[in-house]
Design a protein around this motif. Structure first.
Motif, PDB file in Angstrom:
ATOM      1  N   ALA A 253      33.713  28.866  55.839  1.00 18.65           N
ATOM      2  CA  ALA A 253      35.137  28.645  55.564  1.00 18.65           C
ATOM      3  C   ALA A 253      35.857  29.971  55.341  1.00 18.65           C
ATOM      4  CB  ALA A 253      35.294  27.734  54.346  1.00 18.65           C
ATOM      5  N   SER A 254      35.232  30.894  54.604  1.00 22.30           N
ATOM      6  CA  SER A 254      35.875  32.184  54.338  1.00 22.30           C
ATOM      7  C   SER A 254      36.050  32.976  55.622  1.00 22.30           C
ATOM      8  CB  SER A 254      35.053  32.981  53.320  1.00 22.30           C
ATOM      9  OG  SER A 254      33.810  33.378  53.872  1.00 22.30           O
ATOM     10  N   TYR A 255      35.080  32.892  56.524  1.00 22.82           N
ATOM     11  CA  TYR A 255      35.200  33.592  57.808  1.00 22.82           C
ATOM     12  C   TYR A 255      36.287  32.945  58.662  1.00 22.82           C
ATOM     13  CZ  TYR A 255      34.093  35.287  62.469  1.00 22.82           C
ATOM     14  OH  TYR A 255      34.176  35.835  63.730  1.00 22.82           O
ATOM     15  N   ALA A 256      36.308  31.622  58.706  1.00 23.40           N
ATOM     16  CA  ALA A 256      37.304  30.914  59.517  1.00 23.40           C
ATOM     17  C   ALA A 256      38.724  31.195  59.036  1.00 23.40           C
ATOM     18  CB  ALA A 256      37.019  29.410  59.486  1.00 23.40           C
ATOM     19  N   LEU A 257      38.895  31.383  57.728  1.00 21.65           N
ATOM     20  CA  LEU A 257      40.214  31.652  57.163  1.00 21.65           C
ATOM     21  C   LEU A 257      40.569  33.136  57.187  1.00 21.65           C
ATOM     22  CD1 LEU A 257      40.036  29.234  54.095  1.00 21.65           C
ATOM     23  CD2 LEU A 257      41.383  28.922  56.177  1.00 21.65           C
ATOM     24  N   GLY A 258      39.658  33.963  57.692  1.00 25.42           N
ATOM     25  CA  GLY A 258      39.930  35.393  57.762  1.00 25.42           C
ATOM     26  C   GLY A 258      39.778  36.108  56.444  1.00 25.42           C
ATOM     27  N   ALA A 259      39.098  35.474  55.483  1.00 23.55           N
ATOM     28  CA  ALA A 259      38.917  36.102  54.174  1.00 23.55           C
ATOM     29  C   ALA A 259      37.703  37.010  54.130  1.00 23.55           C
ATOM     30  CB  ALA A 259      38.788  35.026  53.094  1.00 23.55           C
ATOM     31  N   ALA A 260      36.834  36.926  55.144  1.00 27.29           N
ATOM     32  CA  ALA A 260      35.630  37.753  55.171  1.00 27.29           C
ATOM     33  C   ALA A 260      35.254  38.052  56.608  1.00 27.29           C
ATOM     34  CB  ALA A 260      34.473  37.051  54.458  1.00 27.29           C
ATOM     35  N   SER A 261      34.704  39.234  56.843  1.00 23.54           N
ATOM     36  CA  SER A 261      34.130  39.570  58.136  1.00 23.54           C
ATOM     37  C   SER A 261      32.770  38.887  58.251  1.00 23.54           C
ATOM     38  CB  SER A 261      33.973  41.089  58.251  1.00 23.54           C
ATOM     39  OG  SER A 261      33.030  41.557  57.287  1.00 23.54           O
ATOM     40  N   VAL A 262      32.121  39.032  59.405  1.00 19.92           N
ATOM     41  CA  VAL A 262      30.795  38.440  59.567  1.00 19.92           C
ATOM     42  C   VAL A 262      29.825  39.031  58.550  1.00 19.92           C
ATOM     43  CG1 VAL A 262      28.816  38.205  61.112  1.00 19.92           C
ATOM     44  CG2 VAL A 262      31.128  37.911  62.010  1.00 19.92           C
ATOM     45  N   ALA A 263      29.851  40.364  58.428  1.00 19.01           N
ATOM     46  CA  ALA A 263      28.965  41.019  57.461  1.00 19.01           C
ATOM     47  C   ALA A 263      29.309  40.605  56.036  1.00 19.01           C
ATOM     48  CB  ALA A 263      29.062  42.536  57.604  1.00 19.01           C
TER      49      ALA A 263
ATOM     50  N   GLY B 110      37.733  33.293  45.496  1.00 16.48           N
ATOM     51  CA  GLY B 110      38.778  32.389  45.947  1.00 16.48           C
ATOM     52  C   GLY B 110      40.169  32.899  45.622  1.00 16.48           C
ATOM     53  N   VAL B 111      40.431  33.148  44.335  1.00 13.80           N
ATOM     54  CA  VAL B 111      41.758  33.620  43.920  1.00 13.80           C
ATOM     55  C   VAL B 111      42.026  35.013  44.487  1.00 13.80           C
ATOM     56  CG1 VAL B 111      43.225  34.187  41.953  1.00 13.80           C
ATOM     57  CG2 VAL B 111      41.679  32.234  41.826  1.00 13.80           C
ATOM     58  N   GLY B 112      40.997  35.873  44.502  1.00  8.07           N
ATOM     59  CA  GLY B 112      41.169  37.218  45.033  1.00  8.07           C
ATOM     60  C   GLY B 112      41.536  37.210  46.500  1.00  8.07           C
ATOM     61  N   SER B 113      40.889  36.353  47.292  1.00  8.74           N
ATOM     62  CA  SER B 113      41.190  36.274  48.720  1.00  8.74           C
ATOM     63  C   SER B 113      42.601  35.762  48.964  1.00  8.74           C
ATOM     64  CB  SER B 113      40.171  35.362  49.419  1.00  8.74           C
ATOM     65  OG  SER B 113      38.875  35.918  49.349  1.00  8.74           O
ATOM     66  N   LEU B 114      43.024  34.774  48.189  1.00  2.00           N
ATOM     67  CA  LEU B 114      44.393  34.261  48.327  1.00  2.00           C
ATOM     68  C   LEU B 114      45.423  35.350  48.008  1.00  2.00           C
ATOM     69  CD1 LEU B 114      44.067  30.711  46.712  1.00  2.00           C
ATOM     70  CD2 LEU B 114      44.378  31.247  49.136  1.00  2.00           C
ATOM     71  N   SER B 115      45.155  36.129  46.969  1.00  4.76           N
ATOM     72  CA  SER B 115      46.096  37.186  46.602  1.00  4.76           C
ATOM     73  C   SER B 115      46.141  38.278  47.671  1.00  4.76           C
ATOM     74  CB  SER B 115      45.720  37.799  45.248  1.00  4.76           C
ATOM     75  OG  SER B 115      44.511  38.539  45.328  1.00  4.76           O
TER      76      SER B 115
ATOM     77  N   GLY C 266      42.694  41.979  55.671  1.00 10.66           N
ATOM     78  CA  GLY C 266      42.291  41.432  54.384  1.00 10.66           C
ATOM     79  C   GLY C 266      40.905  40.817  54.358  1.00 10.66           C
ATOM     80  N   ALA C 267      40.185  40.872  55.490  1.00 10.79           N
ATOM     81  CA  ALA C 267      38.831  40.304  55.526  1.00 10.79           C
ATOM     82  C   ALA C 267      37.871  41.201  54.759  1.00 10.79           C
ATOM     83  CB  ALA C 267      38.365  40.147  56.971  1.00 10.79           C
ATOM     84  N   ARG C 268      37.142  40.624  53.814  1.00  9.74           N
ATOM     85  CA  ARG C 268      36.226  41.395  52.982  1.00  9.74           C
ATOM     86  C   ARG C 268      34.933  41.696  53.743  1.00  9.74           C
ATOM     87  NH1 ARG C 268      37.675  41.383  47.629  1.00  9.74           N
ATOM     88  NH2 ARG C 268      39.387  39.983  47.070  1.00  9.74           N
ATOM     89  N   GLY C 269      34.488  42.950  53.640  1.00 13.34           N
ATOM     90  CA  GLY C 269      33.231  43.344  54.253  1.00 13.34           C
ATOM     91  C   GLY C 269      32.140  43.460  53.217  1.00 13.34           C
ATOM     92  N   THR C 270      30.972  43.903  53.659  1.00 14.47           N
ATOM     93  CA  THR C 270      29.833  44.024  52.753  1.00 14.47           C
ATOM     94  C   THR C 270      30.113  44.993  51.618  1.00 14.47           C
ATOM     95  OG1 THR C 270      28.284  43.528  54.537  1.00 14.47           O
ATOM     96  CG2 THR C 270      27.392  44.636  52.603  1.00 14.47           C
TER      97      THR C 270
ATOM     98  N   GLY D 203      30.662  46.133  46.100  1.00 16.63           N
ATOM     99  CA  GLY D 203      31.387  46.946  45.134  1.00 16.63           C
ATOM    100  C   GLY D 203      31.896  46.124  43.967  1.00 16.63           C
ATOM    101  N   ASN D 204      32.308  44.890  44.260  1.00 16.29           N
ATOM    102  CA  ASN D 204      32.854  44.020  43.212  1.00 16.29           C
ATOM    103  C   ASN D 204      31.806  43.155  42.528  1.00 16.29           C
ATOM    104  OD1 ASN D 204      35.937  44.202  43.104  1.00 16.29           O
ATOM    105  ND2 ASN D 204      35.576  44.052  45.309  1.00 16.29           N
ATOM    106  N   ALA D 205      30.665  42.936  43.174  1.00 16.58           N
ATOM    107  CA  ALA D 205      29.719  41.950  42.639  1.00 16.58           C
ATOM    108  C   ALA D 205      28.305  42.475  42.422  1.00 16.58           C
ATOM    109  CB  ALA D 205      29.670  40.734  43.568  1.00 16.58           C
ATOM    110  N   ALA D 206      28.048  43.750  42.667  1.00 18.34           N
ATOM    111  CA  ALA D 206      26.692  44.273  42.457  1.00 18.34           C
ATOM    112  C   ALA D 206      26.276  44.169  40.990  1.00 18.34           C
ATOM    113  CB  ALA D 206      26.609  45.724  42.935  1.00 18.34           C
ATOM    114  N   VAL D 207      27.207  44.488  40.085  1.00 16.88           N
ATOM    115  CA  VAL D 207      26.901  44.386  38.655  1.00 16.88           C
ATOM    116  C   VAL D 207      26.614  42.931  38.280  1.00 16.88           C
ATOM    117  CG1 VAL D 207      27.836  44.658  36.328  1.00 16.88           C
ATOM    118  CG2 VAL D 207      28.218  46.442  38.043  1.00 16.88           C
ATOM    119  N   ALA D 208      27.403  42.018  38.813  1.00 21.22           N
ATOM    120  CA  ALA D 208      27.193  40.599  38.536  1.00 21.22           C
ATOM    121  C   ALA D 208      25.824  40.143  39.034  1.00 21.22           C
ATOM    122  CB  ALA D 208      28.294  39.770  39.198  1.00 21.22           C
TER     123      ALA D 208
END
Length: 242
Positions: free
Chosen positions: A19-29, A58-63, A82-86, A91-96
Motif C-alpha cells: 500500500a505504501s508503495y502504491a501510494l508513493g509513500a515508499a520506494s521499492v527499497a 502513516g502520519v509522517g507520510s501524509l505530512s 516524498g517516497a521514503r527510501g532505505t 535513519g528514523n527507525a534504527a534506534v527503535a
C-alpha cells in the motif's frame, strides 16, 4: 515466537508495504526495508509496538505528501516525490529496532524491559515530531536558525518556525497517546515522558542541523541522533520519575 505470529505479522506488513508503495509513500527499497522492520517489531514487540511504529510512518507520510507542490516551489520538498527510501527508514527507525530487539532479549539482560519500551516510543516520538516540524512548519515564512535566532531562507538546516515547534509537539504527543492506549503499563505520566523525549529529540535534530549537518554528517545521521536523544531522554526520565 510461534509460526502463526510470524505469518500474521508478515501478512500485515507486506500488505502495508504494498500500500505504501502504491501510494508513493515508499520506494521499492524503502518498502522492503519497512516490511522487514515492521515484521521484527510486530513479532518481537507486539501489536502495540507496531501501532506506535505505524503512527510515525502513516502520519509522517501524509505530512510529506501534504502540499507537496508548494514545498517543491519553496525548495523544501523531499526527493523522489516524498517516497521514503532505505536510508530514511533506517535513519528514523534504527534506534527503535535496537530497542525492540533488546526488549525481546530483556529476560536475559540485567535491565527492566519496560525501559526499552519507553525508549522505543521516545525514539518514534522524536521521529514523528521532527517530520511534522519540517513538513508542516516549513510551509510558513520567516524561519530562524535555532542556535542564533537569525532569519534564514526556508529549507535551511537548523531553521525553525514557531508553527513547526507546535506541529512537532503535536507529533510527539500523538505517539505518546498511542503508547498510553496500546502499550502495556504506560501511564499518563509515562505518555508525557514519551512526548517530552520526542520534542527534545526534534530540537536536537535542529541544533545538529544548524551546527554539524553537511557533506560528512548527512540527514540520515542527524535523524538517527535525534531519535537516540528521544529514546535516551524517555528511558532516563522513566527511571527518575516512575
Amino acid at each position: 515466537v510461534s509460526t502463526l505470529d510470524v505469518v500474521a505479522g508478515l501478512a500485515v506488513t507486506v500488505a502495508l508495504g504494498i500500500a505504501s508503495y502504491a501510494l508513493g509513500a515508499a520506494s521499492v527499497a524503502g518498502m522492503l526495508s519497512g516490511v522487514l522492520l515492521g515484521l521484527l517489531v510486530i513479532v518481537f514487540g507486539g501489536v502495540g509496538w507496531f501501532a506506535v511504529l505505524i503512527s510515525f510512518f502513516g502520519v509522517g507520510s501524509l505530512s510529506t505528501k501534504y502540499k507537496y507542490e508548494e514545498k517543491t516551489e519553496r525548495g523544501i520538498a523531499e526527493e523522489n516525490e516524498g517516497a521514503r527510501g532505505t536510508g530514511n527508514v533506517l535513519g528514523n527507525a534504527a534506534v527503535a529496532l535496537v530497542c525492540v530487539i533488546c526488549f525481546a532479549a530483556s529476560r536475559s539482560l540485567p535491565v527492566d524491559g519496560t525501559l526499552f519500551q519507553y525508549a522505543f516510543a521516545g525514539s518514534m516520538a522524536a521521529a514523528l515530531s521532527d517530520t511534522l516540524s519540517s513538513e508542516l512548519g516549513g510551509l510558513y515564512d520567516d524561519p530562524r536558525l535555532i542556535t542564533t535566532f537569525e532569519t534564514v531562507p526556508p529549507g535551511t538546516d537548523g531553521g525553525v518556525t514557531w508553527q513547526g515547534e507546535v506541529f512537532g509537539l503535536l507529533g510527539a504527543t500523538v505517539v505518546g497517546v498511542v503508547a498510553l492506549v496500546l502499550l502495556p503499563g504506560v501511564s499518563p505520566l509515562g505518555a508525557a515522558v514519551v512526548a517530552t523525549g520526542g520534542f527534545l529529540g526534534m530540537n536536537a535534530d535542529s541544533v545538529l542541523g544548524a551546527t554539524v549537518e553537511g557533506a560528512t554528517f548527512g540527514n540520515e545521521a542527524v535523524n538517527f541522533a535525534a531519535t537516540l536523544v528521544g529514546a535516551v531522554v524517555s528511558a532516563v526520565a522513566v527511571l527518575a520519575l516512575l
